[in-house]
Design a protein around this motif. Sequence first.
Motif, PDB file in Angstrom:
ATOM      1  N   LEU A  40      14.494 -62.681  -5.102  1.00  0.00           N
ATOM      2  CA  LEU A  40      15.728 -63.318  -5.359  1.00  0.00           C
ATOM      3  C   LEU A  40      15.385 -64.840  -4.903  1.00  0.00           C
ATOM      4  O   LEU A  40      16.003 -65.609  -5.790  1.00  0.00           O
ATOM      5  CB  LEU A  40      16.549 -63.225  -3.752  1.00  0.00           C
ATOM      6  N   ALA A  41      14.397 -65.295  -4.148  1.00  0.00           N
ATOM      7  CA  ALA A  41      14.036 -66.705  -4.081  1.00  0.00           C
ATOM      8  C   ALA A  41      13.376 -67.329  -5.588  1.00  0.00           C
ATOM      9  O   ALA A  41      13.748 -68.405  -5.860  1.00  0.00           O
ATOM     10  CB  ALA A  41      13.046 -67.111  -2.848  1.00  0.00           C
ATOM     11  N   SER A  42      12.701 -66.216  -5.840  1.00  0.00           N
ATOM     12  CA  SER A  42      11.888 -66.633  -7.320  1.00  0.00           C
ATOM     13  C   SER A  42      12.783 -67.061  -8.304  1.00  0.00           C
ATOM     14  O   SER A  42      12.805 -67.680  -9.214  1.00  0.00           O
ATOM     15  CB  SER A  42      10.691 -65.566  -7.712  1.00  0.00           C
ATOM     16  N   ILE A  43      13.947 -65.995  -8.171  1.00  0.00           N
ATOM     17  CA  ILE A  43      15.026 -66.144  -9.513  1.00  0.00           C
ATOM     18  C   ILE A  43      15.488 -67.375  -9.232  1.00  0.00           C
ATOM     19  O   ILE A  43      15.978 -67.992 -10.390  1.00  0.00           O
ATOM     20  CB  ILE A  43      15.828 -64.762  -9.381  1.00  0.00           C
ATOM     21  N   TYR A  44      16.137 -67.851  -8.175  1.00  0.00           N
ATOM     22  CA  TYR A  44      16.930 -68.910  -7.911  1.00  0.00           C
ATOM     23  C   TYR A  44      15.791 -69.957  -8.164  1.00  0.00           C
ATOM     24  O   TYR A  44      16.309 -71.027  -8.794  1.00  0.00           O
ATOM     25  CB  TYR A  44      17.130 -69.141  -6.421  1.00  0.00           C
ATOM     26  N   ALA A  45      14.731 -69.986  -7.716  1.00  0.00           N
ATOM     27  CA  ALA A  45      13.670 -71.181  -8.157  1.00  0.00           C
ATOM     28  C   ALA A  45      13.569 -71.185  -9.799  1.00  0.00           C
ATOM     29  O   ALA A  45      13.767 -72.540 -10.309  1.00  0.00           O
ATOM     30  CB  ALA A  45      12.327 -70.883  -7.769  1.00  0.00           C
ATOM     31  N   ASP A  46      13.533 -70.225 -10.552  1.00  0.00           N
ATOM     32  CA  ASP A  46      13.715 -70.234 -12.118  1.00  0.00           C
ATOM     33  C   ASP A  46      14.918 -70.894 -12.460  1.00  0.00           C
ATOM     34  O   ASP A  46      14.841 -71.558 -13.492  1.00  0.00           O
ATOM     35  CB  ASP A  46      13.373 -68.655 -12.644  1.00  0.00           C
TER      36      ASP A  46
END
Length: 489
Positions: free
Chosen positions: A234-240
């Motif tokens: 989820l954090a990686s998705i938000y970062a992208d």
Amino acid sequence: MAFQPLGRTKNIARRSKKYLEEALFHRLFKEGTSEVSVRQNLNQFLKSSKRVYKWEVGDTLRKLRERGLYYPALKLSQAMTERGMNKTVSDQAIHLDLLAKARGIAAAESYFVNLPETSKNHLTYGALLNCYCKELMTEEAEDLLEKMKELNLELTSMPYNSLMTLYTKMGQPENVPTLIQEMKSAQISPDSYTYNVWIRALAAMNDISGVERVVEEMKKFGRVTADWTTYSNLASIYADAGMPEKVEQALKELEKINACKDLSAYHFLITLYGRTGNLLEVYRVWRSLRLAFPKTGNISYLNMIQTLVKLKDLPGAEKCFREWESGNPNYDIRIANALIGAYTKEGKLEKAEDLKEQARRRGAKPNAKTWEIFSEYYMQNGQIKSAVECIANAVSIGRGDGKKWVPPPETVRTLMGHFEREKDVDGAEEFVEILKKAVDEVGAEVFESLIRTYAAAGRTSPVMRRRLKMENVEITEATKKLLDVICVE
């Protein structure tokens, strides 16, 4: 060597002298985890008269597979059959997977066909389906899943997870929600992996609200608890998606869940805080990692130094490197490479060279990545001869897994373009010979550039047509006209 199929005790210290005095995996890994040393130790064990329990073989196979040591794992699995150890269907499924990884999909298919019908259940079918998915064989995987349905085999989330992962890799994330609905209609409960691949697929379709609905579904029904992997995704998705505030919210949830102090979770936290540019949080998590794992391993130092380098905190990366270097007897060239790469990007070639030599003195020879880093520096600074020498070194060494190292296509195009502009036939030919050691087919693009280089330099090559035929290369009509010019007797 003999296997002992009976007896459930796992107390190695109390066993008879006819059994191994130490755990089998300790015996295989006593000289490190390189494939060469593991194979040698396995051969010695198989030649011995020592016995070992089946649970111990299974445990060792698991550890070999985790480390990607598929060839020795396959040999050990084969020895189970040869030495009379009864294999369960689960053992056969593992053997099928090892065959695919070590000898190719055709060997796995042949093994499956020859299994007794009683062994062809959801485990072996699922293993073969997973192999198809790993090899990106979409049609075969889809057909096999349909076959499993026709046979009314017990279906779990695993074959669906494999197929959903395949769709994601193939750039077809839109197929994932359809499989999710099919699972729900068949009353097959999604597991944690299912939810994680589902949210990654929705993210690939830029459906961030859909991602959040799936996470809420997990929380609402409670059958599957969102784990730290969910929140790292989820954090990686938000970062992208460029949503830094939501990244930090997801990371805080990740930290709450990481009560069991999973090392990988710490690595994700450091990497993802690094992506948000939050250097203070990177250092805070690093301190927590060091407290949780006082004997901090190479992989943790590598992750931290790479993150600091990306954040352009070179003094911090150097300090972390010195700390690792002073307390770790096993010098890891990957960690040195992280700092070497930082130095070359800063134009500090002398520091990079000094660190390379320091690593060599400590027993860590430069690997292909080391030479790739230096080649990139030399190319950017117009030192083509030095760049080619570095590429030749990288090709000669090869990759750590025993496969050939191949220069990136962009590097090949840049160098061939340079030789073409400089009318440097000899340099181009030298580079082509280096490429031929790295790839089975050099390809039309390289040969066409080579022909243009000959034409630009006014050089002839009577054997060029023969070379193209031997290499099975088809060139464009425009290049054929140049070929007529340079191929004169």
